[in-house]
Design a protein around this motif. Structure first.
Motif, PDB file in Angstrom:
ATOM      1  N   SER A  21       0.877  -6.595  -6.348  1.00 42.05           N
ATOM      2  CA  SER A  21       0.041  -5.431  -6.608  1.00 42.05           C
ATOM      3  C   SER A  21       0.655  -4.217  -5.932  1.00 42.05           C
ATOM      4  O   SER A  21       1.306  -4.330  -4.902  1.00 42.05           O
ATOM      5  CB  SER A  21      -1.366  -5.689  -6.054  1.00 42.05           C
ATOM      6  OG  SER A  21      -2.194  -4.571  -6.221  1.00 42.05           O
ATOM      7  N   GLY A  22       0.416  -3.066  -6.541  1.00 44.09           N
ATOM      8  CA  GLY A  22       0.883  -1.822  -5.936  1.00 44.09           C
ATOM      9  C   GLY A  22       2.181  -1.343  -6.545  1.00 44.09           C
ATOM     10  O   GLY A  22       3.246  -1.852  -6.214  1.00 44.09           O
ATOM     11  N   GLY A  23       2.089  -0.405  -7.484  1.00 41.22           N
ATOM     12  CA  GLY A  23       3.290   0.236  -7.992  1.00 41.22           C
ATOM     13  C   GLY A  23       3.646  -0.015  -9.437  1.00 41.22           C
ATOM     14  O   GLY A  23       4.617   0.548  -9.933  1.00 41.22           O
ATOM     15  N   VAL A  24       2.891  -0.876 -10.153  1.00 43.72           N
ATOM     16  CA  VAL A  24       3.237  -1.120 -11.554  1.00 43.72           C
ATOM     17  C   VAL A  24       3.202   0.194 -12.319  1.00 43.72           C
ATOM     18  O   VAL A  24       2.242   0.954 -12.232  1.00 43.72           O
ATOM     19  CB  VAL A  24       2.273  -2.136 -12.212  1.00 43.72           C
ATOM     20  CG1 VAL A  24       2.503  -2.201 -13.712  1.00 43.72           C
ATOM     21  CG2 VAL A  24       2.445  -3.506 -11.589  1.00 43.72           C
TER      22      VAL A  24
ATOM     23  N   VAL B 274       0.816  -1.222   0.000  1.00 42.94           N
ATOM     24  CA  VAL B 274       0.000   0.000   0.000  1.00 42.94           C
ATOM     25  C   VAL B 274       0.845   1.266   0.000  1.00 42.94           C
ATOM     26  O   VAL B 274       0.360   2.324  -0.386  1.00 42.94           O
ATOM     27  CB  VAL B 274      -1.020   0.016   1.156  1.00 42.94           C
ATOM     28  CG1 VAL B 274      -2.031  -1.101   0.986  1.00 42.94           C
ATOM     29  CG2 VAL B 274      -0.331  -0.072   2.504  1.00 42.94           C
ATOM     30  N   SER B 275       2.104   1.158   0.376  1.00 43.17           N
ATOM     31  CA  SER B 275       2.965   2.347   0.346  1.00 43.17           C
ATOM     32  C   SER B 275       3.351   2.712  -1.087  1.00 43.17           C
ATOM     33  O   SER B 275       3.825   3.816  -1.336  1.00 43.17           O
ATOM     34  CB  SER B 275       4.224   2.131   1.193  1.00 43.17           C
ATOM     35  OG  SER B 275       5.078   1.165   0.605  1.00 43.17           O
ATOM     36  N   ARG B 276       3.129   1.783  -2.026  1.00 49.14           N
ATOM     37  CA  ARG B 276       3.466   2.020  -3.435  1.00 49.14           C
ATOM     38  C   ARG B 276       2.223   2.129  -4.316  1.00 49.14           C
ATOM     39  O   ARG B 276       2.312   2.571  -5.458  1.00 49.14           O
ATOM     40  CB  ARG B 276       4.323   0.872  -3.969  1.00 49.14           C
ATOM     41  CG  ARG B 276       5.674   0.777  -3.298  1.00 49.14           C
ATOM     42  CD  ARG B 276       6.373  -0.494  -3.772  1.00 49.14           C
ATOM     43  NE  ARG B 276       7.648  -0.664  -3.102  1.00 49.14           N
ATOM     44  CZ  ARG B 276       8.801  -0.798  -3.728  1.00 49.14           C
ATOM     45  NH1 ARG B 276       8.855  -0.801  -5.038  1.00 49.14           N
ATOM     46  NH2 ARG B 276       9.911  -0.943  -3.045  1.00 49.14           N
ATOM     47  N   ASP B 277       1.086   1.685  -3.803  1.00 47.91           N
ATOM     48  CA  ASP B 277      -0.134   1.590  -4.598  1.00 47.91           C
ATOM     49  C   ASP B 277      -0.518   2.935  -5.211  1.00 47.91           C
ATOM     50  O   ASP B 277      -0.658   3.932  -4.510  1.00 47.91           O
ATOM     51  CB  ASP B 277      -1.272   1.060  -3.732  1.00 47.91           C
ATOM     52  CG  ASP B 277      -2.429   0.525  -4.539  1.00 47.91           C
ATOM     53  OD1 ASP B 277      -2.203   0.090  -5.677  1.00 47.91           O
ATOM     54  OD2 ASP B 277      -3.564   0.546  -4.028  1.00 47.91           O
ATOM     55  N   GLY B 278      -0.662   2.944  -6.529  1.00 44.89           N
ATOM     56  CA  GLY B 278      -1.067   4.147  -7.250  1.00 44.89           C
ATOM     57  C   GLY B 278       0.029   5.153  -7.509  1.00 44.89           C
ATOM     58  O   GLY B 278      -0.205   6.188  -8.114  1.00 44.89           O
ATOM     59  N   LEU B 279       1.255   4.846  -7.071  1.00 41.18           N
ATOM     60  CA  LEU B 279       2.357   5.795  -7.215  1.00 41.18           C
ATOM     61  C   LEU B 279       3.241   5.528  -8.423  1.00 41.18           C
ATOM     62  O   LEU B 279       4.032   6.377  -8.814  1.00 41.18           O
ATOM     63  CB  LEU B 279       3.218   5.808  -5.950  1.00 41.18           C
ATOM     64  CG  LEU B 279       2.504   6.224  -4.661  1.00 41.18           C
ATOM     65  CD1 LEU B 279       3.470   6.160  -3.481  1.00 41.18           C
ATOM     66  CD2 LEU B 279       1.914   7.617  -4.802  1.00 41.18           C
ATOM     67  N   GLY B 280       3.150   4.342  -8.987  1.00 40.28           N
ATOM     68  CA  GLY B 280       3.975   4.021 -10.140  1.00 40.28           C
ATOM     69  C   GLY B 280       5.448   3.942  -9.817  1.00 40.28           C
ATOM     70  O   GLY B 280       6.297   4.246 -10.646  1.00 40.28           O
ATOM     71  N   SER B 281       5.755   3.487  -8.610  1.00 39.05           N
ATOM     72  CA  SER B 281       7.153   3.420  -8.181  1.00 39.05           C
ATOM     73  C   SER B 281       7.743   2.021  -8.330  1.00 39.05           C
ATOM     74  O   SER B 281       8.843   1.757  -7.867  1.00 39.05           O
ATOM     75  CB  SER B 281       7.280   3.892  -6.735  1.00 39.05           C
ATOM     76  OG  SER B 281       6.475   3.097  -5.879  1.00 39.05           O
ATOM     77  N   GLY B 282       7.018   1.135  -8.974  1.00 38.93           N
ATOM     78  CA  GLY B 282       7.496  -0.233  -9.157  1.00 38.93           C
ATOM     79  C   GLY B 282       6.984  -1.160  -8.074  1.00 38.93           C
ATOM     80  O   GLY B 282       6.645  -0.729  -6.975  1.00 38.93           O
TER      81      GLY B 282
END
Length: 77
Positions: free
Chosen positions: A35-38, A7-15
């Motif tokens: 899931s989260g960051g693709v 969840v710390s990466r979700d929606g951020l596009g950080s991988g």
């Protein structure tokens, strides 16, 4: 099968968080979907190369940074 969302990466596009997702798969013995960051097709490839069951692509599809047709071909390799 389980979905692991960082969840710390979700929606951020950080991988994707491949190390933590892979660790969960190894410890649990479950098929794990990342899931989260693709952000790019490279994230999808990294999940495949890590032996994960799949990856969830959300915002990257909306933003156009991942082509769905290309991503689906990676899953069939």
């Amino acid at each position: 099968t389980v979905i692991f969302t960082d969840v710390s990466r979700d929606g951020l596009g950080s991988g994707l968080n491949i190390p933590s997702t892979r660790e969960l798969a190894e410890v649990s013995g479950l098929d794990v979907i990342a899931s989260g960051g693709v952000h790019t097709i490279d994230d999808v490839i990294a999940a495949k190369e890590a032996g994960l069951a799949g990856s969830i692509i959300g915002r990257a599809l909306y933003d156009g940074t991942v082509d769905l047709k290309e991503a689906l071909t990676i899953g069939s390799r």
